[in-house]
Design an enzyme around this catalytic site. Structure first.
Site, PDB file in Angstrom:
ATOM      1  NE  ARG A  56      -2.522   1.305   3.381  1.00  0.00           N
ATOM      2  CZ  ARG A  56      -2.561   0.522   4.460  1.00  0.00           C
ATOM      3  NH1 ARG A  56      -3.201  -0.619   4.430  1.00  0.00           N
ATOM      4  NH2 ARG A  56      -1.985   0.895   5.580  1.00  0.00           N
ATOM      5  CE1 TYR A 109     -13.466  18.465 -12.266  1.00  0.00           C
ATOM      6  CE2 TYR A 109     -12.813  17.710 -10.094  1.00  0.00           C
ATOM      7  CZ  TYR A 109     -13.414  17.478 -11.314  1.00  0.00           C
ATOM      8  OH  TYR A 109     -13.956  16.253 -11.580  1.00  0.00           O
ATOM      9  CG  ASP A 182      -5.910  21.900  -9.409  1.00  0.00           C
ATOM     10  OD1 ASP A 182      -5.110  21.528 -10.292  1.00  0.00           O
ATOM     11  OD2 ASP A 182      -7.072  21.454  -9.304  1.00  0.00           O
ATOM     12  CE  LYS A 207      -8.830  15.819 -15.500  1.00  0.00           C
ATOM     13  NZ  LYS A 207     -10.028  15.168 -15.970  1.00  0.00           N
TER      14      LYS A 207
HETATM   15  N1  PLP Z   1      -8.398  19.579 -10.718  1.00  0.00           N
HETATM   16  C1  PLP Z   1      -8.703  19.923 -11.974  1.00  0.00           C
HETATM   17  C2  PLP Z   1      -8.284  21.271 -12.487  1.00  0.00           C
HETATM   18  C3  PLP Z   1      -9.406  19.035 -12.802  1.00  0.00           C
HETATM   19  O1  PLP Z   1      -9.715  19.389 -14.070  1.00  0.00           O
HETATM   20  C4  PLP Z   1      -9.798  17.772 -12.283  1.00  0.00           C
HETATM   21  C5  PLP Z   1     -10.587  16.821 -13.099  1.00  0.00           C
HETATM   22  O2  PLP Z   1     -11.171  17.178 -14.113  1.00  0.00           O
HETATM   23  C6  PLP Z   1      -9.466  17.449 -10.964  1.00  0.00           C
HETATM   24  C7  PLP Z   1      -8.760  18.375 -10.211  1.00  0.00           C
HETATM   25  C8  PLP Z   1      -9.841  16.112 -10.386  1.00  0.00           C
HETATM   26  O3  PLP Z   1      -9.034  15.104 -10.944  1.00  0.00           O
HETATM   27  P1  PLP Z   1      -9.528  13.575 -11.088  1.00  0.00           P
HETATM   28  O4  PLP Z   1     -10.625  13.554 -12.104  1.00  0.00           O
HETATM   29  O5  PLP Z   1      -8.298  12.829 -11.503  1.00  0.00           O
HETATM   30  O6  PLP Z   1     -10.012  13.151  -9.747  1.00  0.00           O
END
Ligand code: PLP
Length: 388
Positions: A56, A109, A182, A207
């Site tokens: 893990r 997001y 982020d 992404k």
């Molecule tokens: N942060 C951003 C800017 C995103 O576009 C996304 C998903 O679209 C996330 C976080 C969340 O990522 P995940 O879909 O891998 O959980």
């Protein structure tokens, strides 16, 4: 030194292309194997000298991908991979304490905004949402001694709002808080938030870091190995939000070509943004690479080598015309997500929850690596068909 090992002085592009020069010791293979073991032999003296105890927290394939990401972000504390971007973000907030206060952006997001608004209060953590591109508003909202973490997303989904990382870091640190970024959309190709003063960087590695729409993964990258970072490590180890070895292997493969993909995608996005900005069926193009974008001057300072692969267009005729445009594309795939080599188009308001700042006439475009002329021609015919 192993003659195939990359050196610290090599460019990040070189070091990423060779996955830091890792050579498999038994066969001398240039690609590291996928380690699948869930448990490891304890030494006769009861120690674990290998550093690997249990699958893990301990996996060599995951650690190899983490090392490449830590290099790309130039991160002193290293990187930690998680089972998704959301799992990474949740770990960052789970490492806070009851009674803490958090600031988060109004443009971010949508699923994380929803999680913060609904889950943090249940944990005794208060959250306020503030326009992070308005420094006066941030100064007014931050509570010195109580605000523990300020979370920003730049460029911010889906309006591609730009937040000044260095200016925010100064405000946040003066208040005794931490700054988390982020940086999913910028990726380390365009921005290294730690160099600008951030304490923590988060990626939805799903992404552009992976880039092939075939892995769900997340990452946290730390500026300092301090108490907060150790709490985050414990969240992942005990909470179990780990990444599997196959996903880590694919992510590593994706990161090796990040520089080529991100450069091509940013070039096409810039060109598309400029051409769409004068299209008669489009009322606005939101892209930080355009001089009319309100965050353009800051983006020029904190983004290198272009402005990313994400833009949004606002379609004349409102929601119906926007949805009709997405329905009429041939090459652009109608799908959510972003950062892959295939271009995606999405009527964003249809997927975001209540309280979204996303206008209903907005289409979000994730630019891939197809030929730019094909991408423009397909959008142009779809826009013209939608407008009869
Ligand atoms: N942060 C951003 C800017 C995103 O576009 C996304 C998903 O679209 C996330 C976080 C969340 O990522 P995940 O879909 O891998 O959980």
């Amino acid at each position: 030194m192993n003659p195939t090992q990359s050196a610290d002085s090599d460019h990040p592009q070189t070091r990423a292309a060779q996955a830091l020069g890792a050579i498999e010791p038994i066969t001398r293979a240039v690609i590291a194997p996928i380690h699948v073991a869930t448990t490891f032999i304890r030494d006769a003296d009861n120690q674990y000298s290998s550093g690997f105890v249990y699958g893990r927290p301990d996996n060599a394939t995951v650690r190899a991908a983490e090392a490449v990401l830590a290099m790309l972000e130039n991160a002193p504390a290293g990187a930690l991979l998680f089972g998704s971007g959301m799992a990474a973000a949740v770990a960052a907030f789970s490492a806070l304490d009851h009674g803490d206060h958090v600031l988060a952006p109004t443009v971010m997001y949508w699923a994380l905004r929803h999680w913060l608004a609904t889950e943090l209060p249940r944990r005794g953590i208060t959250v306020d949402f503030v326009a992070m591109d308005d420094l006066d508003a941030v100064n007014a909202a931050i509570q010195p001694g109580k605000t523990r973490l300020v979370w920003i997303e730049t460029p911010g989904n889906p309006l591609w709002t730009i937040t000044d990382i260095a200016a925010l870091a100064e405000i946040v640190h003066q208040a005794g808080a931490l700054l988390a970024v982020d940086s999913t959309v910028a990726s380390p190709f365009h921005t290294q938030p730690i160099a600008l003063g951030a304490d923590l960087v988060m990626h939805a590695a799903t992404k552009i870091l992976n880039g092939h729409s075939d892995v769900v993964a997340g990452a946290l990258v730390g500026a300092r190995d301090d108490q907060y970072w150790q709490r985050i490590i414990a969240q992942r180890k005990l909470g179990g939000a780990i990444l599997g070895p196959f996903e880590a292997f694919l992510l590593m493969r994706g990161m090796r070509t990040l520089f080529l993909r991100a450069a091509a995608q940013a070039r096409s996005a810039q060109s598309l943004a400029e051409r769409l900005a004068v299209h008669p069926t489009i009322s606005a193009v939101l892209y930080p690479g355009l001089p009319q974008h309100p965050g353009h001057a800051i983006a020029r300072r904190q983004m290198q080598r272009g402005f990313g692969s994400m833009l949004s267009i606002r379609v004349v005729g409102g929601e119906a015309a926007a949805i009709a445009t997405a329905s009429a594309t041939r090459l652009w795939h109608r799908a959510t997500s972003l950062g892959g080599v295939e271009s995606l188009i999405e009527h964003r308001a249809s997927i975001e929850g209540s309280g979204t700042p996303c206008p209903t006439d907005l289409l979000r475009l994730s630019v891939g690596i197809e030929h730019e002329e094909d991408l423009f021609a397909d959008l142009d015919q779809a826009l013209r068909r939608a407008h009869g």
